[in-house]
Design a protein around this motif. Structure first.
Motif, PDB file in Angstrom:
ATOM      1  N   PRO A 479      27.960  43.252  46.951  1.00  0.00           N
ATOM      2  CA  PRO A 479      27.387  43.852  45.737  1.00  0.00           C
ATOM      3  C   PRO A 479      28.468  44.445  44.838  1.00  0.00           C
ATOM      4  O   PRO A 479      29.381  45.125  45.305  1.00  0.00           O
ATOM      5  CB  PRO A 479      26.465  44.945  46.284  1.00  0.00           C
ATOM      6  CG  PRO A 479      26.116  44.495  47.668  1.00  0.00           C
ATOM      7  CD  PRO A 479      27.347  43.793  48.185  1.00  0.00           C
ATOM      8  N   GLY A 480      28.360  44.149  43.543  1.00  0.00           N
ATOM      9  CA  GLY A 480      29.306  44.687  42.576  1.00  0.00           C
ATOM     10  C   GLY A 480      30.560  43.856  42.372  1.00  0.00           C
ATOM     11  O   GLY A 480      31.338  44.138  41.467  1.00  0.00           O
ATOM     12  N   LEU A 481      30.752  42.836  43.215  1.00  0.00           N
ATOM     13  CA  LEU A 481      31.921  41.973  43.075  1.00  0.00           C
ATOM     14  C   LEU A 481      31.475  40.558  42.746  1.00  0.00           C
ATOM     15  O   LEU A 481      30.437  40.099  43.229  1.00  0.00           O
ATOM     16  CB  LEU A 481      32.752  41.958  44.362  1.00  0.00           C
ATOM     17  CG  LEU A 481      33.437  43.260  44.758  1.00  0.00           C
ATOM     18  CD1 LEU A 481      34.193  43.086  46.076  1.00  0.00           C
ATOM     19  CD2 LEU A 481      34.403  43.722  43.662  1.00  0.00           C
ATOM     20  N   PRO A 482      32.249  39.842  41.934  1.00  0.00           N
ATOM     21  CA  PRO A 482      31.862  38.458  41.612  1.00  0.00           C
ATOM     22  C   PRO A 482      31.982  37.569  42.839  1.00  0.00           C
ATOM     23  O   PRO A 482      32.761  37.843  43.759  1.00  0.00           O
ATOM     24  CB  PRO A 482      32.859  38.064  40.521  1.00  0.00           C
ATOM     25  CG  PRO A 482      34.048  38.945  40.756  1.00  0.00           C
ATOM     26  CD  PRO A 482      33.494  40.247  41.269  1.00  0.00           C
ATOM     27  N   GLY A 483      31.219  36.493  42.842  1.00  0.00           N
ATOM     28  CA  GLY A 483      31.317  35.531  43.929  1.00  0.00           C
ATOM     29  C   GLY A 483      32.632  34.790  43.885  1.00  0.00           C
ATOM     30  O   GLY A 483      33.345  34.761  42.873  1.00  0.00           O
ATOM     31  N   ALA A 484      32.991  34.159  44.984  1.00  0.00           N
ATOM     32  CA  ALA A 484      34.232  33.382  45.047  1.00  0.00           C
ATOM     33  C   ALA A 484      34.147  32.200  44.088  1.00  0.00           C
ATOM     34  O   ALA A 484      33.073  31.622  43.888  1.00  0.00           O
ATOM     35  CB  ALA A 484      34.470  32.895  46.465  1.00  0.00           C
ATOM     36  N   PRO A 485      35.243  31.827  43.482  1.00  0.00           N
ATOM     37  CA  PRO A 485      35.195  30.717  42.530  1.00  0.00           C
ATOM     38  C   PRO A 485      35.097  29.368  43.226  1.00  0.00           C
ATOM     39  O   PRO A 485      35.625  29.168  44.325  1.00  0.00           O
ATOM     40  CB  PRO A 485      36.516  30.849  41.771  1.00  0.00           C
ATOM     41  CG  PRO A 485      37.429  31.549  42.706  1.00  0.00           C
ATOM     42  CD  PRO A 485      36.574  32.463  43.524  1.00  0.00           C
ATOM     43  N   ALA A 486      34.426  28.453  42.564  1.00  0.00           N
ATOM     44  CA  ALA A 486      34.484  27.042  42.927  1.00  0.00           C
ATOM     45  C   ALA A 486      35.522  26.341  42.074  1.00  0.00           C
ATOM     46  O   ALA A 486      36.102  25.336  42.481  1.00  0.00           O
ATOM     47  CB  ALA A 486      33.123  26.376  42.749  1.00  0.00           C
TER      48      ALA A 486
END
Length: 496
Positions: A479-486
């Motif tokens: 929560p509060g952090l962006p997901g890992a990039p693809a």
């Protein structure tokens, strides 16, 4: 016979121990092996590099070295003992000099050098008479000091011949002007990796890569280890991970056989000299994992000499998030000052299983699959980073009188208020969201179809966004952090 290592001279970042002599050794083809052992303790505060001179007489066909050191228990949070090792021949230890004969860091406890062969990480060639120097690099020293023992064995006999190195060709068949996928940060048994070059080449092909770069820590011994492993489908570049005490930098696609010295810190004001040496050898200067937390990994040389910067290293972590944010800040500064910008790239830094070769990979638009074309594409920022070969992107901006600019390019329209359309096409990213990032931050987000294939458009103006780059991200897990990039792209710059 054992002897104590005694300090006989000092320099700003190195010291020299007493010389090991084999003056009483019989020489000739039938002479028996001769061994000397040196013991000592390096105190805390020792220079980065300690040299143990060894007088090598004539008639030696092989020099073999082994070493041990005590790993003294230390309190939690206190660095313990770690000691690296390498060797320089009779031509000396001068920075950037010709005396380098190999480095294994802390990956091996022994090595040998002779004319026809050498331990991976070391350079085969004649063992000529003169003063050789074993290089000890105290990576960290416990408060009680670092007790060490070095054993040197000389073996006599016919020298033998040194095979001519076979290096990879500079061009593969390729597909003409196209997007080519590569991983430029890889380690084999020639430094601290566990894979052989053959295993790396097989893994690269399995990952759908078109090119790789040999990047061992502080040695070029792997440059000649790829014979038979390249092909029409795989270009193999040669380089080095220059592993200093103030950060690591990939010397990418240098001339085969190029040695780039690493024995300096930021305070020594030597990095610019060696960055220029990398470029003279046809390579690119790419700071690696600039915010890694391992001792000596954090990048302290600045980015003024960088041709690109590694913002995504292996499986995505918060360290990469910091590197990405810092790089984005540099884009804002470049826009503000009208100075050149530094492109981003991503590499796996794979060492062993389960490290995935090609996670991530840099996808480069190049005129052909060649060393010159690939490095030109990376330098120009005509590239994006993807987590795998399953992910493909097309990204660009159009406006004004039918003008268009792609990744790494500039779209120049008639005025700051001229409408510009930014378009992203994605395949292979199921469950992901698309984000358009500008000098003002993220200004547009869209959810991609569940299939992972979709097109996203956004309208803006140069006054509203000086540049736009795309991020395709997985759902957040924290929560509060962006997901890992693809995937991540280099920017398109908008100018009115």
């Amino acid at each position: 016979m054992a002897r104590r290592g005694l300090l006989v001279g000092t320099a700003a970042t190195a010291l020299t121990l007493g010389t090991v002599s084999f003056a009483d050794a019989a020489t000739g083809n039938d002479a028996p092996d001769r061994t000397r052992t040196v013991r000592g303790t390096l105190p805390t505060g020792s220079p980065d590099y300690v040299y143990l001179p060894v007088e090598v007489p004539r008639g030696v066909r092989e020099i073999a070295v082994s070493y041990t050191y005590e790993k003294t228990p230390v309190p939690a949070g206190t660095p313990g003992n770690a000691l690296d090792i390498g060797i320089f021949d009779e031509r000396g230890t001068e920075l950037g000099g010709r005396g380098f004969r190999g480095w294994s860091g802390g990956a091996r406890s022994s090595f040998f050098v002779r004319a026809d062969e050498a331990t991976p990480g070391y350079i085969a060639g004649p063992v000529r008479a003169g003063t050789w120097n074993i290089a000890l690099g105290a990576y960290t020293i416990a408060p009680e000091g670092l007790p060490y023992e070095v054993t040197i064995t000389l073996r006599f006999g016919p020298t033998g011949s040194t095979p001519k190195p076979v290096y990879p060709p500079e061009r593969a068949k390729g597909r003409g002007r196209a997007w080519y996928r590569g991983d430029c940060h890889l380690h084999s048994v020639h430094s601290d990796g566990k894979r052989t070059p053959a295993q790396i080449a097989a893994a690269a092909r399995a990952a759908g890569l078109d090119f790789i770069n040999s990047s061992e820590h502080n040695t070029y011994s792997a440059h000649s280890a790829w014979d038979g492993l390249w092909g029409d489908d795989l270009l193999i570049l040669t380089g080095e991970e220059v592993t200093t005490r103030n950060g690591h930098v990939i010397a990418l696609a240098t001339d085969p056989g190029t040695f780039v010295d690493w024995r300096y810190r930021a305070r020594d004001n030597r990095f610019g000299h060696y960055a220029k040496a990398v470029r003279r050898a046809g390579g690119l200067v790419v700071p690696a994992h600039p915010h890694a937390t391992c001792i000596g990994c954090h990048w302290k040389f600045g980015f003024g000499e960088a041709d690109a910067v590694e913002v995504w290293n292996g499986a995505y972590t918060p360290e990469d998030g910091i590197a990405l944010a810092e790089w984005d800040n540099s884009l804002v500064a470049a826009v503000r000052t009208s100075k050149p910008w530094v492109p981003a790239m991503g590499n796996s830094d794979a060492h062993r299983e389960p490290d995935k070769v090609g996670l991530p990979q840099t996808v480069v638009l190049a005129d052909e699959l060649s060393r010159e074309a690939i490095t030109a594409g990376i330098r120009a920022g005509h590239s994006y980073i993807a987590e795998s070969s399953a992910v493909t992107l097309s990204f660009g901006a159009s406006g004004g009188r039918g003008l268009h600019a792609g990744i790494g390019e500039r779209l120049r329209v008639d005025g700051d208020d001229t409408p510009v359309t930014v378009r992203l096409e994605v395949t292979g990213a199921p469950g992901c969201t698309a984000h358009f990032v500008t000098d003002q931050g993220t200004l547009f987000t869209a959810t991609l179809p569940e299939s992972g294939t979709g097109t996203v458009q956004w309208r803006t103006t140069p006054v509203h966004a000086a540049y736009v780059r795309a991020e395709v991200r997985h759902p957040a897990t924290v929560p509060g952090l962006p997901g890992a990039p693809a995937a991540l792209t280099n920017p398109v710059f908008l100018e009115g």
